[in-house]
Design an enzyme around this catalytic site. Structure first.
Site, PDB file in Angstrom:
ATOM      1  N   CYS A  99       7.052 -25.686  89.907  1.00 48.53           N
ATOM      2  CA  CYS A  99       6.380 -24.481  90.417  1.00 48.53           C
ATOM      3  C   CYS A  99       6.489 -24.341  91.934  1.00 48.53           C
ATOM      4  O   CYS A  99       6.244 -23.271  92.475  1.00 48.53           O
ATOM      5  CB  CYS A  99       4.915 -24.484  90.007  1.00 48.53           C
ATOM      6  SG  CYS A  99       4.736 -24.386  88.221  1.00 48.53           S
TER       7      CYS A  99
ATOM      8  N   ASN B  30       2.432 -17.395  84.393  1.00 48.50           N
ATOM      9  CA  ASN B  30       3.037 -18.376  85.301  1.00 48.50           C
ATOM     10  C   ASN B  30       4.538 -18.451  85.013  1.00 48.50           C
ATOM     11  O   ASN B  30       4.946 -19.004  83.998  1.00 48.50           O
ATOM     12  CB  ASN B  30       2.355 -19.726  85.079  1.00 48.50           C
ATOM     13  CG  ASN B  30       2.887 -20.818  85.998  1.00 48.50           C
ATOM     14  OD1 ASN B  30       3.886 -20.639  86.690  1.00 48.50           O
ATOM     15  ND2 ASN B  30       2.222 -21.963  86.000  1.00 48.50           N
TER      16      ASN B  30
ATOM     17  N   HIS C  32       1.199 -19.294  94.457  1.00 52.95           N
ATOM     18  CA  HIS C  32       1.765 -19.526  93.132  1.00 52.95           C
ATOM     19  C   HIS C  32       0.766 -19.058  92.084  1.00 52.95           C
ATOM     20  O   HIS C  32      -0.435 -19.313  92.201  1.00 52.95           O
ATOM     21  CB  HIS C  32       2.078 -21.019  92.972  1.00 52.95           C
ATOM     22  CG  HIS C  32       2.461 -21.396  91.580  1.00 52.95           C
ATOM     23  ND1 HIS C  32       3.463 -20.757  90.902  1.00 52.95           N
ATOM     24  CD2 HIS C  32       1.959 -22.346  90.739  1.00 52.95           C
ATOM     25  CE1 HIS C  32       3.572 -21.302  89.692  1.00 52.95           C
ATOM     26  NE2 HIS C  32       2.669 -22.266  89.576  1.00 52.95           N
TER      27      HIS C  32
HETATM   28  O1  UT7 Z   1       1.892 -24.177  87.515  1.00 53.54           O
HETATM   29  C1  UT7 Z   1       2.043 -25.563  87.565  1.00 53.54           C
HETATM   30  C2  UT7 Z   1       0.787 -26.285  87.618  1.00 53.54           C
HETATM   31  N1  UT7 Z   1      -0.067 -25.962  86.528  1.00 53.54           N
HETATM   32  C3  UT7 Z   1      -1.305 -25.560  86.761  1.00 53.54           C
HETATM   33  O2  UT7 Z   1      -1.678 -25.378  87.896  1.00 53.54           O
HETATM   34  C4  UT7 Z   1      -2.222 -25.372  85.590  1.00 53.54           C
HETATM   35  C5  UT7 Z   1      -3.509 -26.077  85.856  1.00 53.54           C
HETATM   36  N2  UT7 Z   1      -4.416 -26.092  84.732  1.00 53.54           N
HETATM   37  C6  UT7 Z   1      -5.034 -24.983  84.259  1.00 53.54           C
HETATM   38  O3  UT7 Z   1      -4.774 -23.878  84.704  1.00 53.54           O
HETATM   39  C7  UT7 Z   1      -6.121 -25.162  83.244  1.00 53.54           C
HETATM   40  O4  UT7 Z   1      -6.408 -26.536  83.138  1.00 53.54           O
HETATM   41  C8  UT7 Z   1      -5.788 -24.627  81.827  1.00 53.54           C
HETATM   42  C9  UT7 Z   1      -5.767 -23.111  81.861  1.00 53.54           C
HETATM   43  C10 UT7 Z   1      -4.460 -25.184  81.366  1.00 53.54           C
HETATM   44  C11 UT7 Z   1      -6.872 -25.044  80.851  1.00 53.54           C
HETATM   45  O5  UT7 Z   1      -8.141 -24.620  81.335  1.00 53.54           O
HETATM   46  P1  UT7 Z   1      -9.346 -25.659  81.443  1.00 53.54           P
HETATM   47  O6  UT7 Z   1     -10.483 -24.890  81.913  1.00 53.54           O
HETATM   48  O7  UT7 Z   1      -8.914 -26.805  82.296  1.00 53.54           O
HETATM   49  O8  UT7 Z   1      -9.577 -26.100  79.954  1.00 53.54           O
HETATM   50  P2  UT7 Z   1      -9.531 -27.556  79.326  1.00 53.54           P
HETATM   51  O9  UT7 Z   1      -8.130 -28.022  79.202  1.00 53.54           O
HETATM   52  O10 UT7 Z   1     -10.506 -28.430  80.049  1.00 53.54           O
HETATM   53  O11 UT7 Z   1     -10.111 -27.235  77.902  1.00 53.54           O
HETATM   54  C12 UT7 Z   1     -11.441 -26.765  77.701  1.00 53.54           C
HETATM   55  C13 UT7 Z   1     -11.619 -26.437  76.239  1.00 53.54           C
HETATM   56  C14 UT7 Z   1     -11.099 -27.515  75.307  1.00 53.54           C
HETATM   57  O12 UT7 Z   1     -11.932 -27.569  74.167  1.00 53.54           O
HETATM   58  P3  UT7 Z   1     -13.033 -28.719  74.021  1.00 53.54           P
HETATM   59  O13 UT7 Z   1     -12.276 -30.003  74.094  1.00 53.54           O
HETATM   60  O14 UT7 Z   1     -13.965 -28.521  75.172  1.00 53.54           O
HETATM   61  O15 UT7 Z   1     -13.621 -28.430  72.693  1.00 53.54           O
HETATM   62  C15 UT7 Z   1      -9.761 -26.986  74.881  1.00 53.54           C
HETATM   63  O16 UT7 Z   1      -9.339 -27.482  73.635  1.00 53.54           O
HETATM   64  O17 UT7 Z   1     -10.868 -25.247  75.927  1.00 53.54           O
HETATM   65  C16 UT7 Z   1     -10.017 -25.522  74.821  1.00 53.54           C
HETATM   66  N3  UT7 Z   1      -8.815 -24.718  74.962  1.00 53.54           N
HETATM   67  C17 UT7 Z   1      -8.697 -23.467  74.499  1.00 53.54           C
HETATM   68  N4  UT7 Z   1      -9.554 -22.664  73.837  1.00 53.54           N
HETATM   69  C18 UT7 Z   1      -9.138 -21.431  73.506  1.00 53.54           C
HETATM   70  C19 UT7 Z   1      -7.655 -25.069  75.570  1.00 53.54           C
HETATM   71  N5  UT7 Z   1      -6.779 -24.053  75.490  1.00 53.54           N
HETATM   72  C20 UT7 Z   1      -7.401 -23.058  74.835  1.00 53.54           C
HETATM   73  C21 UT7 Z   1      -7.013 -21.771  74.441  1.00 53.54           C
HETATM   74  N6  UT7 Z   1      -7.913 -20.993  73.795  1.00 53.54           N
HETATM   75  N7  UT7 Z   1      -5.800 -21.278  74.724  1.00 53.54           N
END
Ligand code: UT7
Length: 332
Positions: A116, A286, A256
């Site tokens: 990225c 992204n 980004h």
């Molecule tokens: O571009 C290169 C670098 N990449 C980035 O900068 C991305 C950085 N990360 C992020 O943007 C975020 O971490 C994500 C958008 C990928 C995920 O968001 P988050 O707020 O960090 O969610 P999480 O991974 O902590 O998950 C929270 C909950 C989980 O459920 P439980 O374990 O709390 O029951 C996930 O399973 O949300 C769940 N979850 C979803 N729910 C509905 C994860 N993906 C989804 C989804 N829809 N698509």
């Protein structure tokens, strides 16, 4: 004699026609529009559909768009750098394919992989070539066909990524505009959080790697999120401070587009209000190396000579960086 700087003198971009909406993703994985919108800011992303179409298709379209606007002769292009992690093939470089297709027959060309942060890395490299005095026209492309390496059964990654490419033309100037300063960093210990397990020389493709779905992006989202927030904000503040840039004299932040919450944190850290933050994550998601040049493409008409633009990125590697650009022309 005044220092030679690399001015951005043209911008081009391309996104595919197909729009993958949050509603369509709801039918593919267990997710919903409300979650995606509130956690990422993304509403839709573009997908390059069709057989045998690689990222070069988008890079070529972006460069042709720039050539049509700037009216430069492609034979005058000295170098083409293509930042991408989704090259058409492992080799030859996709930049070679683009150079040939756009008629840049006198250019040398190569790919750069910094995920990225690819565009900011490539922009700094291209600017260095111009500053050296050796080259007069360098094209820097950032683009990715993320749909080629995204697992559409994995809701944690498939909602984020999209396809697209943008480019800039760099030319020398002795005016007080152009690429003014940058800071680039990497930390290979970040590999564990964001990578593609197979398909490289360590773990070549096999029936086993395919069965284990190892040819897709793996991301430990919340860990990457924490590193991204801190590092993108810190490096932006570092470049801003040493150039006496602040909330008053920064015209635009071009961050980004990984997650709106990371963008907001970076803007907050450098004290910039929302209307100065370039954003198109809601439409494109992204696009990895494509995000920053696609911002410039979208906002080009609003840009004025002398605008102070602070670009910032964070991505796989880990890699991160910030570039300070003083815009060189008035948008039409
Ligand atoms: O571009 C290169 C670098 N990449 C980035 O900068 C991305 C950085 N990360 C992020 O943007 C975020 O971490 C994500 C958008 C990928 C995920 O968001 P988050 O707020 O960090 O969610 P999480 O991974 O902590 O998950 C929270 C909950 C989980 O459920 P439980 O374990 O709390 O029951 C996930 O399973 O949300 C769940 N979850 C979803 N729910 C509905 C994860 N993906 C989804 C989804 N829809 N698509």
């Amino acid at each position: 004699m005044n220092k030679i700087r690399a001015a951005i003198t043209g911008v081009g971009g391309y996104v595919p026609d197909y729009i993958l909406t949050n509603n369509e993703l709801e039918k593919m994985v267990e997710t919903n529009d409300e979650w995606i919108t509130s956690r990422t800011g993304i509403k839709e992303r573009r997908i390059l559909k069709g057989d045998n179409l690689g990222v070069s298709v988008m890079g070529i379209a972006a460069v042709n768009d720039m050539l049509a606007k700037t009216k430069i002769d492609p034979k005058e292009i000295d170098a083409i750098i293509f930042a991408t992690v989704t090259p058409d093939m492992t080799f030859p470089a996709t930049a070679n394919i683009v150079a040939s297709a756009v008629g840049a027959t006198n250019a040398f060309s190569f790919d750069m992989g910094a995920a990225c942060s690819g565009f900011v890395y490539a922009l700094a490299t291209g600017a260095s070539y111009i500053q050296s005095g050796m080259y007069k026209k360098v094209v820097v492309i950032g683009g990715d066909k993320m749909s080629a390496i995204v697992d559409y059964t994995d809701r944690t990654t498939c909602i984020i990524f999209g396809d697209g490419a943008g480019c800039v033309l760099l030319e020398p100037t002795t005016e007080d505009v152009g690429v003014m300063d940058w800071e680039l960093r990497s930390d290979g210990s970040g590999e564990q959080f964001l990578h593609m397990k197979a398909g490289g020389s360590r773990n070549p493709a096999s029936t086993e790697t395919i069965a284990k779905r190892e040819h897709y992006v793996y991301q430990a989202g919340s860990a990457v999120f924490k590193f991204a927030v801190t590092n993108m904000a810190d490096i932006s503040a570092q470049v801003a401070e040493r150039n006496n840039l602040n909330a008053d004299n920064i015209t635009w932040l071009a961050p980004h587009q990984a997650n709106k919450r990371i963008i907001d944190a970076t803007a907050h850290r450098v004290g910039i209000s929302d209307e100065k933050v370039m954003m198109n994550i809601e439409r494109y998601g992204n696009t990895t190396a494509g995000t920053i040049p696609l911002l410039l493409w979208d906002y080009e008409k609003q840009l004025k000579k002398g605008d102070n633009i602070l670009m910032a990125a964070f991505g796989g590697g880990f890699t991160w960086g910030a570039v300070y650009v003083k815009w060189a022309y008035n948008g039409q």
